[in-house]
Write a protein that holds these residues in place. Structure first.
Motif, PDB file in Angstrom:
ATOM      1  N   UNK A  72     -11.753 -14.773  61.739  1.00  0.00           N
ATOM      2  CA  UNK A  72     -12.934 -15.628  61.720  1.00  0.00           C
ATOM      3  C   UNK A  72     -14.130 -14.843  61.193  1.00  0.00           C
ATOM      4  N   UNK A  73     -14.143 -13.537  61.497  1.00  0.00           N
ATOM      5  CA  UNK A  73     -15.278 -12.689  61.090  1.00  0.00           C
ATOM      6  C   UNK A  73     -15.212 -12.251  59.629  1.00  0.00           C
ATOM      7  N   UNK A  74     -14.044 -12.302  58.999  1.00  0.00           N
ATOM      8  CA  UNK A  74     -13.919 -11.861  57.605  1.00  0.00           C
ATOM      9  C   UNK A  74     -12.702 -12.545  56.999  1.00  0.00           C
ATOM     10  N   UNK A  75     -12.957 -13.499  56.115  1.00  0.00           N
ATOM     11  CA  UNK A  75     -11.865 -14.263  55.518  1.00  0.00           C
ATOM     12  C   UNK A  75     -12.006 -14.245  54.002  1.00  0.00           C
ATOM     13  N   UNK A  93     -11.151  -1.243  61.681  1.00  0.00           N
ATOM     14  CA  UNK A  93     -12.509  -1.712  61.417  1.00  0.00           C
ATOM     15  C   UNK A  93     -12.580  -2.179  59.970  1.00  0.00           C
ATOM     16  N   UNK A  94     -13.271  -3.291  59.736  1.00  0.00           N
ATOM     17  CA  UNK A  94     -13.387  -3.850  58.400  1.00  0.00           C
ATOM     18  C   UNK A  94     -14.837  -4.177  58.084  1.00  0.00           C
ATOM     19  N   UNK A  95     -15.189  -4.091  56.810  1.00  0.00           N
ATOM     20  CA  UNK A  95     -16.493  -4.541  56.354  1.00  0.00           C
ATOM     21  C   UNK A  95     -16.351  -4.992  54.910  1.00  0.00           C
ATOM     22  N   UNK A 155     -22.284 -11.856  59.606  1.00  0.00           N
ATOM     23  CA  UNK A 155     -23.545 -11.128  59.740  1.00  0.00           C
ATOM     24  C   UNK A 155     -23.708 -10.566  61.142  1.00  0.00           C
ATOM     25  N   UNK A 156     -23.315 -11.386  62.141  1.00  0.00           N
ATOM     26  CA  UNK A 156     -23.489 -10.962  63.544  1.00  0.00           C
ATOM     27  C   UNK A 156     -22.769 -11.968  64.434  1.00  0.00           C
ATOM     28  N   UNK A 209     -27.127  -8.272  67.933  1.00  0.00           N
ATOM     29  CA  UNK A 209     -27.703  -7.647  66.747  1.00  0.00           C
ATOM     30  C   UNK A 209     -26.674  -7.587  65.616  1.00  0.00           C
ATOM     31  N   UNK A 210     -27.135  -7.592  64.355  1.00  0.00           N
ATOM     32  CA  UNK A 210     -26.207  -7.472  63.219  1.00  0.00           C
ATOM     33  C   UNK A 210     -25.441  -6.154  63.265  1.00  0.00           C
ATOM     34  N   UNK A 211     -24.205  -6.194  62.762  1.00  0.00           N
ATOM     35  CA  UNK A 211     -23.354  -5.010  62.685  1.00  0.00           C
ATOM     36  C   UNK A 211     -22.461  -5.191  61.467  1.00  0.00           C
ATOM     37  N   UNK A 212     -22.536  -4.281  60.487  1.00  0.00           N
ATOM     38  CA  UNK A 212     -21.736  -4.478  59.267  1.00  0.00           C
ATOM     39  C   UNK A 212     -20.236  -4.337  59.494  1.00  0.00           C
ATOM     40  N   UNK A 213     -19.815  -3.631  60.539  1.00  0.00           N
ATOM     41  CA  UNK A 213     -18.392  -3.388  60.757  1.00  0.00           C
ATOM     42  C   UNK A 213     -17.819  -4.393  61.761  1.00  0.00           C
TER      43      UNK A 213
END
Length: 492
Positions: free
Chosen positions: A305-308, A346-348, A354-355, A360-364
Motif C-alpha cells: 500500500x505504501x509503494x506500488x 526498507x524501500x524508497x 509521503x507519510x 511525520x514524513x519518512x522517505x523509507x
C-alpha cells in the motif's frame, strides 16, 4: 497521468468502449464508453464543487471498483481534493479512529457500502467486511442507485464544470488504509506526485497498447490501460464466469490476485498474453500453472500500500531460483532498497507514500518483511518479521521454507507456530498444507517428506492437511487463524 487520462478519454476514440463487464450468462456488455466516462467525471466534479468542496478538502469514497469510482477519482483530482478510500476490510474501528485525524467533508457511498455499514452488517462480517456508521464520519451522499434507507443521492444537475486546480504536485492526493495484516493498520497518505510516479511505473512495466483488452479492476489497472487507449474488462466474480470471460476476450494483459488465479484454474480457465498477480504470495508453481494454461508470461508483482509497485519477477526467473526464501525480483526503476539491522527490508522511491496520517514524513518504507539481497540486487523475502516462530531457543522464519512446500498437488502451504501449553513462551512448528482438489493425500504426504527433511533444524513438528484460512481484501493467508486451526487439530 490522471491529467493525461482525462484528456485522452475525450480525444482518443471517445466512442470506443472504456469498461466492459460480464453478465451471468457469459455475455460481454459495454459498461461505459470513453467519452461517457470523461463526461461522468465532469458531472461529478461539478456536483462536488456545488457541494462546496474546494482544494484541500477530504472526500471519503466507499464505492465499488468500476467506472463510477474512477470518475470520482478523476473529479477529485480535478478539484484538488484529498480522497480517503474507505476499505470495508480494514475494520470499522480502524477507519473511524484514523479518519478522526482527517474528517471527510463529504462521504460518497454506493448502496452496497451503505448496506455493509447498516442493515447488512452482520451478513457482511461473515465475509470480513465491515464499515462504521458512515454518517458518523461526515455528511453522506449516495452515488448511483439509491435504495430505501440510503442517504440522499449526490445531486448531479450542476451546470458549471470547474476549471482544473493549479496547485502544487506535492499536495495530498489519496489516503488508503493498510490491508489489516499488521497489528495496527495505519492510514497511508500519497501525494499527487507520488501517485503519478506509481502509475508511470506500472505503465512502463506492463506497456498496455491501444486497441487491446485488459482484464482487471483496480485503480492501478484502469488508469494506465485507459490512458494508453486499451479497453478494460472488469473480472467476473465467480470462477466459472471468469473462465468463460477469459475464453471470450483473450485479453492481452490480465491482472488477478493469487486466489482468483487458483479459482479460475480450478474451473479450467485458459489464459492469453501476459498475466500479472500480486497482493498476496504467488509461488513459482502457481505461475507455472498459469503458463501451462496458455499465458505467454506470468509475473509476480511485489507491492505494498505504501509503494506500488516495488519489484516484479517472471515465472522463468522465479522457478530458476534455487536459494532459500521467495524471490520477488529486481527493484523497479527508481526504487531503492536497504536492510535494517534485524533484516527488515526498507524501500524508497518516487512512488513511496509521503507519510502515515498523523505522523511525520519518512522517505523509507518499513515493509515488515525480512529479506536478503542477491549479488545482483534482487529481493528475496524470508517471511514477515512478526511471523517468526520461537521454538526452544531457535528463531524460525517461515518465509524461508514455505516455497519448498509448494510441490505439484499443493494449492497453498504455510508454516505457523502453535503455542505449547506445557512450556509458556515456546511454540510447536506446524506445516498446514492445502492439497489441490483431486490430489491423493497419501502420495502428497510421501512427496513432502523430501522438502521436510531438507529443512534441517526447522523441520516442522507436525504436518496437517486442510484449507489454509484467508483474510483481508487481498485474501492473504491468515496465520493467526491457521495457528488456531492447527491447535484444535492437534488436540483432537
Amino acid at each position: 497521468m490522471l491529467d493525461r487520462l482525462a484528456h485522452a478519454l475525450r480525444t482518443v476514440h471517445p466512442d470506443r468502449p472504456a469498461v466492459l463487464h460480464h453478465t451471468r450468462t457469459g455475455a460481454t456488455r459495454v459498461r461505459i464508453r470513453r467519452g461517457d466516462l470523461a463526461d461522468l467525471a465532469d458531472v461529478y466534479a461539478a456536483a462536488l464543487h456545488a457541494r462546496g468542496l474546494t482544494e484541500g478538502a477530504t472526500l471519503g469514497v466507499a464505492v465499488r471498483p468500476g467506472p463510477r469510482a474512477l470518475a470520482v477519482m478523476l473529479a477529485a483530482h480535478r478539484l484538488g481534493l484529498r480522497t480517503a478510500v474507505l476499505d470495508p476490510t480494514a475494520g470499522p474501528d480502524v477507519l473511524a479512529a484514523r479518519l478522526a485525524l482527517a474528517r471527510p467533508d463529504l462521504v460518497l457511498a454506493d448502496a452496497a457500502a451503505q448496506a455493509v455499514a447498516g442493515w447488512a452488517g452482520p451478513l457482511a462480517r461473515r465475509a470480513d467486511l465491515a464499515l462504521p456508521r458512515l454518517d458518523a464520519l461526515g455528511p453522506v451522499a449516495t452515488l448511483g442507485r439509491r435504495l430505501p434507507g440510503c442517504a440522499p443521492r449526490l445531486r448531479t444537475d450542476a451546470a458549471a464544470v470547474p476549471a482544473p486546480r493549479t496547485g502544487g504536485r506535492d499536495t495530498d492526493a489519496v489516503i488508503v488504509f493498510t490491508s489489516g495484516t499488521t497489528a495496527r493498520p495505519r492510514a497511508v497518505v500519497h501525494t499527487r506526485d507520488g501517485l503519478a510516479a506509481g502509475l508511470r511505473t506500472v505503465t512502463e512495466l506492463v506497456g498496455p497498447r491501444p486497441g487491446t483488452t485488459v482484464l482487471g479492476g483496480t485503480f492501478f489497472v484502469l488508469v494506465p490501460a485507459l490512458a494508453a487507449g486499451a479497453t478494460v474488462a472488469l473480472p467476473a466474480r465467480t470462477p466459472g464466469a471468469l473462465a468463460r470471460q477469459l475464453a471470450r476476450l483473450a485479453p492481452a494483459q490480465t491482472y488477478l490476485t493469487p486466489p482468483q488465479l487458483r479459482a479460475a484454474l480450478h474451473s479450467g480457465a485458459r489464459f492469453s498474453g501476459r498475466v500479472w498477480t500480486g497482493s498476496a504470495p504467488a509461488d513459482a508453481a502457481l505461475l507455472r500453472r498459469v503458463k501451462e494454461a496458455g499465458a505467454e508470461q506470468a509475473w509476480g508483482v511485489y507491492a505494498l500500500t505504501e509503494l506500488f509497485p516495488a519489484a516484479a519477477v517472471e515465472e522463468a526467473a522465479k522457478s530458476a531460483f534455487s536459494g532459500p526464501g521467495d524471490l520477488v525480483g529486481a527493484p523497479l526503476p527508481g526504487v531503492r532498497t536497504d536492510l535494517a539491522p534485524d533484516g527488515e527490508l526498507l524501500l524508497t522511491g518516487p512512488g513511496a507514500r509521503h507519510r502515515y496520517l498523523g505522523e511525520d514524513p519518512d522517505p523509507w518504507v518499513r515493509t515488515g518483511d525480512r529479506a536478503t539481497l542477491t549479488p545482483d540486487g534482487r529481493i528475496v523475502l524470508a517471511g514477515r518479521l512478526k511471523d517468526m516462530v520461537l521454538r526452544g531457543a531457535e528463531n524460525i522464519y517461515p518465509g524461508l521454507y514455505e516455497p519448498s512446500l509448494h510441490l505439484p498437488g499443493v494449492e497453498l502451504a504455510v508454516l505457523v507456530g502453535v503455542p505449547r501449553t506445557d512450556a509458556p513462551g515456546d511454540e510447536r512448528l506446524v506445516a498446514l498444507v492445502q492439497p489441490r482438489p483431486g490430489t491423493d493425500p497419501h502420495r502428497l504426504r510421501t512427496a513432502l517428506q523430501g522438502p521436510l527433511d531438507r529443512m534441517g533444524a526447522a523441520r516442522p513438528d507436525a504436518l496437517l492437511f486442510g484449507a489454509v484460512p484467508l483474510a483481508g481484501r487481498s485474501r492473504k493467508p491468515d496465520r493467526a487463524a491457521a495457528s488456531a486451526h492447527c491447535a484444535r487439530e492437534l488436540t483432537t
